[in-house]
Write a protein that holds these residues in place. Structure first.
Motif, PDB file in Angstrom:
ATOM      1  N   LEU A  73       0.842  -1.200   0.000  1.00 46.04           N
ATOM      2  CA  LEU A  73       0.000   0.000   0.000  1.00 46.04           C
ATOM      3  C   LEU A  73       0.875   1.247   0.000  1.00 46.04           C
ATOM      4  O   LEU A  73       1.909   1.279   0.653  1.00 46.04           O
ATOM      5  N   ILE A  74       0.440   2.260  -0.741  1.00 42.12           N
ATOM      6  CA  ILE A  74       1.253   3.478  -0.782  1.00 42.12           C
ATOM      7  C   ILE A  74       0.411   4.702  -0.472  1.00 42.12           C
ATOM      8  O   ILE A  74      -0.815   4.682  -0.539  1.00 42.12           O
ATOM      9  N   ALA A  75       1.133   5.765  -0.140  1.00 41.64           N
ATOM     10  CA  ALA A  75       0.453   7.003   0.262  1.00 41.64           C
ATOM     11  C   ALA A  75      -0.143   7.731  -0.936  1.00 41.64           C
ATOM     12  O   ALA A  75      -1.190   8.369  -0.829  1.00 41.64           O
ATOM     13  N   GLN A  76       0.531   7.634  -2.084  1.00 39.85           N
ATOM     14  CA  GLN A  76       0.058   8.369  -3.250  1.00 39.85           C
ATOM     15  C   GLN A  76      -1.221   7.737  -3.815  1.00 39.85           C
ATOM     16  O   GLN A  76      -1.270   6.539  -4.037  1.00 39.85           O
ATOM     17  N   GLU A  77      -2.207   8.559  -4.080  1.00 37.66           N
ATOM     18  CA  GLU A  77      -3.485   8.101  -4.626  1.00 37.66           C
ATOM     19  C   GLU A  77      -3.975   6.856  -3.862  1.00 37.66           C
ATOM     20  O   GLU A  77      -4.188   5.784  -4.424  1.00 37.66           O
ATOM     21  N   SER A  78      -4.158   7.060  -2.612  1.00 31.25           N
ATOM     22  CA  SER A  78      -4.302   5.924  -1.698  1.00 31.25           C
ATOM     23  C   SER A  78      -5.569   5.097  -1.913  1.00 31.25           C
ATOM     24  O   SER A  78      -5.659   3.985  -1.415  1.00 31.25           O
TER      25      SER A  78
ATOM     26  N   ARG B 278      -5.750  -3.001  -4.471  1.00 33.02           N
ATOM     27  CA  ARG B 278      -4.628  -3.892  -4.131  1.00 33.02           C
ATOM     28  C   ARG B 278      -5.065  -4.910  -3.071  1.00 33.02           C
ATOM     29  O   ARG B 278      -4.829  -6.108  -3.198  1.00 33.02           O
ATOM     30  N   THR B 279      -5.697  -4.416  -2.045  1.00 26.42           N
ATOM     31  CA  THR B 279      -6.104  -5.302  -0.954  1.00 26.42           C
ATOM     32  C   THR B 279      -7.124  -6.333  -1.443  1.00 26.42           C
ATOM     33  O   THR B 279      -7.076  -7.501  -1.046  1.00 26.42           O
TER      34      THR B 279
ATOM     35  N   ILE C 254       1.339   1.751  -9.491  1.00 26.51           N
ATOM     36  CA  ILE C 254       0.479   2.764 -10.083  1.00 26.51           C
ATOM     37  C   ILE C 254       0.325   3.946  -9.130  1.00 26.51           C
ATOM     38  O   ILE C 254       0.001   3.763  -7.958  1.00 26.51           O
ATOM     39  N   GLY C 255       0.590   5.117  -9.652  1.00 21.31           N
ATOM     40  CA  GLY C 255       0.487   6.309  -8.818  1.00 21.31           C
ATOM     41  C   GLY C 255       1.820   6.679  -8.188  1.00 21.31           C
ATOM     42  O   GLY C 255       1.972   7.762  -7.629  1.00 21.31           O
TER      43      GLY C 255
ATOM     44  N   CYS D 173       1.067   8.579 -12.761  1.00 15.83           N
ATOM     45  CA  CYS D 173       0.936   9.412 -11.565  1.00 15.83           C
ATOM     46  C   CYS D 173      -0.037  10.553 -11.816  1.00 15.83           C
ATOM     47  O   CYS D 173      -0.122  11.084 -12.918  1.00 15.83           O
ATOM     48  N   ASP D 174      -0.741  10.906 -10.776  1.00 15.90           N
ATOM     49  CA  ASP D 174      -1.669  12.026 -10.839  1.00 15.90           C
ATOM     50  C   ASP D 174      -0.859  13.313 -10.743  1.00 15.90           C
ATOM     51  O   ASP D 174      -0.216  13.579  -9.736  1.00 15.90           O
ATOM     52  N   GLU D 175      -0.908  14.120 -11.797  1.00 15.24           N
ATOM     53  CA  GLU D 175      -0.057  15.307 -11.840  1.00 15.24           C
ATOM     54  C   GLU D 175      -0.459  16.343 -10.788  1.00 15.24           C
ATOM     55  O   GLU D 175       0.364  17.109 -10.319  1.00 15.24           O
ATOM     56  N   THR D 176      -1.736  16.365 -10.450  1.00 13.49           N
ATOM     57  CA  THR D 176      -2.165  17.405  -9.510  1.00 13.49           C
ATOM     58  C   THR D 176      -1.557  17.201  -8.126  1.00 13.49           C
ATOM     59  O   THR D 176      -1.386  18.148  -7.366  1.00 13.49           O
TER      60      THR D 176
END
Lengths: 330, 583
Positions: B362-367, B373-374, B492-493, B498-501
């Motif tokens: 799990l990652i912090a970006q675009e959580s 994933r889970t 992903i993310g 990646c989300d540019e914003t």
């Protein structure tokens, strides 16, 4: 905090990932302030758990910088190099001249002695007056023989046996000329993390033989630091090394493990002629009996009454370490 | 020859035995006929189920073959669910919707722990409000995991963060208040290792205070207490290894007699995997640690027959393809090792498994992607017939899970097992697939290669001394990071799409307020003051038991009545020393 003070660091990097970071970081900043050591910087990170809002609070409370998830290591290194460059942080050196905490004073003097940018006389200015000289003990031996563990166990016994006195450890880590080292011994010591223990790590900076070019000066400083015992631990040494020639120590302990190779290899180890006490550590390993017999013979040929002690330093309350303590430390 | 070499040999002998059965089934017509008769009987005995769309299906999917060799490979090499070597499942029926079936407890067991005991208690009641079977799983805060009191130097900020703060038996009483500790449908799991015997002693003592001494024999649950993986991966070890193992064996000895429904150890690969190990390394180190414990308890004079069924396991399930079959292989290797090396009977051959989805994935970006994933990991875990499961909350990269995300995580299991038809009508839906079998074989070979290497180093304990497992885990972690950096491992993310914003996540953060932390410290001080007259004597008694070689766990159940966790840890440190970190 203790480690930061004794090693005279320029900054503390903290990692905290499971919450409580606002209190944790500001507690460190406050402690530094209270000890008059706020010239030491604080920075760190904690992956995703530290939010931007938290970071803003932490920076307002005196943390220099918080790094967020996904920051490459190189960016953190770059930051540390610029922000904590000696000259970039003018307060660092200037305030050092008026430090009241004796451990910080001695730590700062050791730094001056190590960097060598002042002559010895200047280094000693402000040093404590000569009190009763401590007993100095040099500990050397090949890498992996268990020197650090053994010292840590001896420290435990010393702290228990003499409830009021203090001791110092001057420990060495190998490095190239002009470069520092990962100060690894401190990380594996557990009993030496005590207010009555002053521990300082030196990088060898390219000097062969187990010590640093500054070791002599640092040891002379520590002898005047009001300590009861001073341990000097070398890096892991080779057969030819004889490290305690420059600034002599009172007692020399050579620590070996049973895996030194053949009997002929044993003949070549110079320190076997110099050491007062030879410790065969890891004596629970197979091969320890052979090693003990061969080392005994080797020492007998010297005819100087050198003692061989067998230890298992990683074992709690090892009777061999008890014996070494009685003989060499107490 | 270390135990691992014996296990490796036994597995190889078993594989040869299966191949012999396969060729005999093909060449020896009498043997073939007997086998086919057994096969027909097995098929004929399958019940059927009519699913809501009116389709009729068997309750158990078996390979569609009448070739005697393949039948032999299945029956001997994999076994029907609940039959040796348990490749398909530990039990005949799992997850199935059937009022008559046994073993149909919901596998859901959600890990929780936050702030003070009463806050975690509230969360427990929230989590279990719809469960027939109450299965709690407890996370402790950092100071507790290291055996420290909340008033120890420098820990204030960490009180109640990432888990519940627990210092005394009184906290323990508050933690599980309102739950029927000895009840038939109640069990509790506790994730703690270094100080595990002290914590379990507090649990036993707290249960006795509430329900009287007769409750002890009915207590049901699991304590992690796996010290070997702490040395290899997670570092929450506080006493030297030898002393830790002795305290553990004391606890196992006591619980197998007095708490017969308790699992006194959960042999864990989760932390090994989270520290960076590959799935094969995770399985290999977990199994080898398991066999090492069995050897240790047996050599102490405990009977495999009695403690064997009380061992349980805990694995990570991530997104790598190995997870399609990892637990299947583990069940097989454990069963063979236990039967052929340790002479265990069937109850002690079962690799009973709790799975948790991968926190590291799990990652912090675009959580919100973490939900996907889970969900995938959850499918993999259930395909592997895990006995219980925890699904992570998507907000975990930031915070102790909020109620909103905990609910989503719990619902993901309900959606998979109750709403979807994948698991609830038929056992073994996908397990005959060639891909699963190919991965199984590759994973098994990888694990046996690790066993041989550890054996060459003298076994698990000497390998730890030589830093083998740590070095391998660290190297794998390093490779993983490199793969993320160079893009060969897409996330992903993070390194793709990646989300540019780059907007900060709008996630509610759960924190323990300062007043609560102070309250914990104040309560502890009151406890210490109130028990001052008894503390020293209790600690002296404990020390005497340690020195005389008695059962430390048994004594701890008395010690915790008037001593705090930190006081006990400190006294035990005096007796046995501290763990020296491996650097």
């Amino acid at each position: 905090m203790r480690a930061a003070t004794q090693e005279d660091v320029r900054a503390i990097g903290l990692s905290s990932y499971n919450g409580g970071h606002v209190e944790f970081f500001t507690e460190v900043v406050d402690l530094l302030k209270r000890q008059g050591a706020d010239d030491i910087g604080v920075f760190g990170g904690g992956g995703g758990t530290i939010t931007k809002a938290d970071a803003a609070i932490m920076q307002k409370k005196g943390v220099d910088r918080i790094f967020f998830a996904g920051t490459p290591l190189s960016e953190i290194v770059k930051f540390a190099k610029i922000a904590y460059n000696t000259h970039g942080r003018s307060g660092w050196r200037a305030r050092g001249e008026t430090i009241s905490d004796p451990d910080r004073r001695i730590a700062r003097m050791l730094t001056a002695a190590e960097t060598g940018d002042r002559d010895e006389g200047a280094c000693f200015r402000g040093a404590p007056a000569k009190g009763s000289a401590p007993i100095t003990i040099g500990i050397t031996g090949p890498g992996g023989a268990g020197k650090t563990t053994l010292i840590d166990e001896l420290v435990l016994r010393f702290l228990k046996a003499s409830p009021r006195t203090r001791l110092a450890i001057l420990s060495h880590d190998p490095s190239l000329i002009g470069q520092g080292a990962l100060l690894g011994d401190r990380a594996s010591m557990v009993y030496s993390q005590d207010d009555r223990v002053f521990m300082r790590s030196l990088a060898t900076r390219g000097q062969a033989g187990g010590l640093s070019p500054a070791s002599g000066r640092c040891l002379r400083l520590l002898k005047r630091g009001g300590f009861d015992r001073v341990f000097v631990e070398t890096v892991g040494i080779g057969q030819e090394a004889a490290p305690f020639g420059g600034e002599p120590v009172d007692r020399v302990i050579l620590v070996m493990s049973p895996d030194y190779g053949s009997r002929l290899q044993l003949q070549k180890i110079v320190m076997l002629d110099v050491a007062n006490i030879v410790v065969l550590n890891k004596s629970d390993l197979s091969g320890a009996k052979t090693a003990a017999a061969e080392i005994e013979q080797r020492l007998a040929l010297n005819g100087r009454g050198q003692k061989l002690i067998q230890t298992v330093a990683r074992r709690h309350r090892d009777p061999g370490v008890d014996e070494l303590f009685r003989l060499a430390i107490s | 020859m270390s135990v691992l070499a014996q296990v490796t040999n036994a597995v190889e002998a078993f594989n040869r035995f299966v191949e012999q059965q396969v060729s005999q089934a093909r060449s020896d017509s009498q043997f073939g006929e007997r086998l086919m008769a057994r096969w027909q009987a097995a098929r004929g005995g399958l019940g059927t189920v009519t699913i809501p769309t009116a389709l009729k299906l068997p309750r158990l999917a078996l390979p569609l073959t009448d070739e005697p060799g393949e039948v032999a490979r299945y029956l001997y090499g994999e076994g029907l669910p609940g039959e040796f070597p348990f490749v398909n499942a530990a039990y005949r029926e799992m997850y199935l919707v059937n009022p008559d079936a046994k073993n149909t407890e919901e596998p859901t067991r959600l890990f929780a722990g936050l702030a003070l005991a009463e806050d975690t208690n509230h969360r427990f009641h929230y989590l279990t409000r719809h469960q027939k079977n109450i299965r709690l799983s407890t996370a402790f805060d950092g100071p507790t995991l290291y055996g420290l009191d909340s008033d120890a130097d420098g820990v204030f900020g960490k009180i109640g963060e990432g888990g519940v703060a627990l210092d005394t038996i009184e906290d323990m009483e508050r933690l599980y208040a309102g739950f029927p500790l000895g009840g038939e449908h109640f069990s509790v799991s506790m994730t703690i290792n270094g100080p595990a015997p002290i914590i379990l002693a507090m649990y036993v003592a707290a249960a006795k205070r509430r329900f009287g001494p007769e409750v002890v024999s009915t207590l049901r649950g699991t304590i992690q207490a796996d010290i070997l993986k702490e040395v290899q991966a997670q570092n929450e070890i506080i006493f030297p290894i030898e002393a830790s193992l002795r305290f553990l064996a004391d606890m196992v000895e006591h619980t197998t007699t007095h708490l017969p429904r308790w699992y006194p150890i959960s042999i864990s690969g989760y932390h090994i995997a989270e520290a960076g190990a590959t799935p094969v390394q995770q399985a290999a180190y977990t199994l080898s640690n398991g066999f090492t414990y069995v050897e240790l308890f047996r050599d102490r004079g405990l009977e495999v027959k009695r403690f064997g069924p009380r061992l349980s396991f805990f694995l990570d399930c991530g997104l790598d393809i190995e997870y399609v079959a990892l637990a299947r292989v583990c069940r097989k290797l454990w069963a063979i090792g236990m039967r052929d090396v340790f002479g265990a009977d069937p109850p002690a051959q079962l690799f009973k498994l709790h799975t948790q989805t991968s926190g590291r994935s799990l990652i912090a970006q675009e959580s919100k992607n973490n939900l996907t994933r889970t969900a995938i990991e959850l499918v993999l875990a259930c395909l592997n017939a895990t006995n219980s499961c925890h699904s992570n909350s998507a907000d975990e990269p930031f915070t102790t899970p909020s109620e909103e995300y905990v609910r989503l995580a719990a619902n993901s299991q309900a959606i998979l097992l109750e709403e979807s038809g994948l698991f609830k009508f038929m056992m073994n839906t996908l397990t005959g697939s060639p891909g699963v079998k190919i991965v199984e074989r590759a994973v098994e070979e990888g694990i046996l290669a690790e066993f041989r290497e550890i054996d060459r180093l003298g076994g698990v304990l000497p390998a730890i001394d030589q830093r083998y497992q740590r070095s391998q885990i660290q190297a794998a972690a390093h490779r993983y990071e490199q793969q993320i950096n160079d893009g060969t491992r897409p996330i992903i993310g993070l390194n793709r799409y990646c989300d540019e914003t780059n907007a900060a996540p709008a996630v509610k953060v759960v924190r323990t307020p300062r007043q609560k932390k102070q309250l914990q410290v104040d309560r502890l001080e009151k406890f210490k003051r109130r028990n001052r007259a008894r503390t020293e004597r209790a600690l002296d008694r404990l020390a005497a038991v340690v020195e005389s070689g008695g059962n430390v766990f048994k004594e701890l159940i008395h010690t915790v009545e008037c001593c705090s966790l930190g006081q006990i840890t400190a006294r035990l440190h005096e007796c046995v020393g501290r763990h020296r970190p491996m650097v």
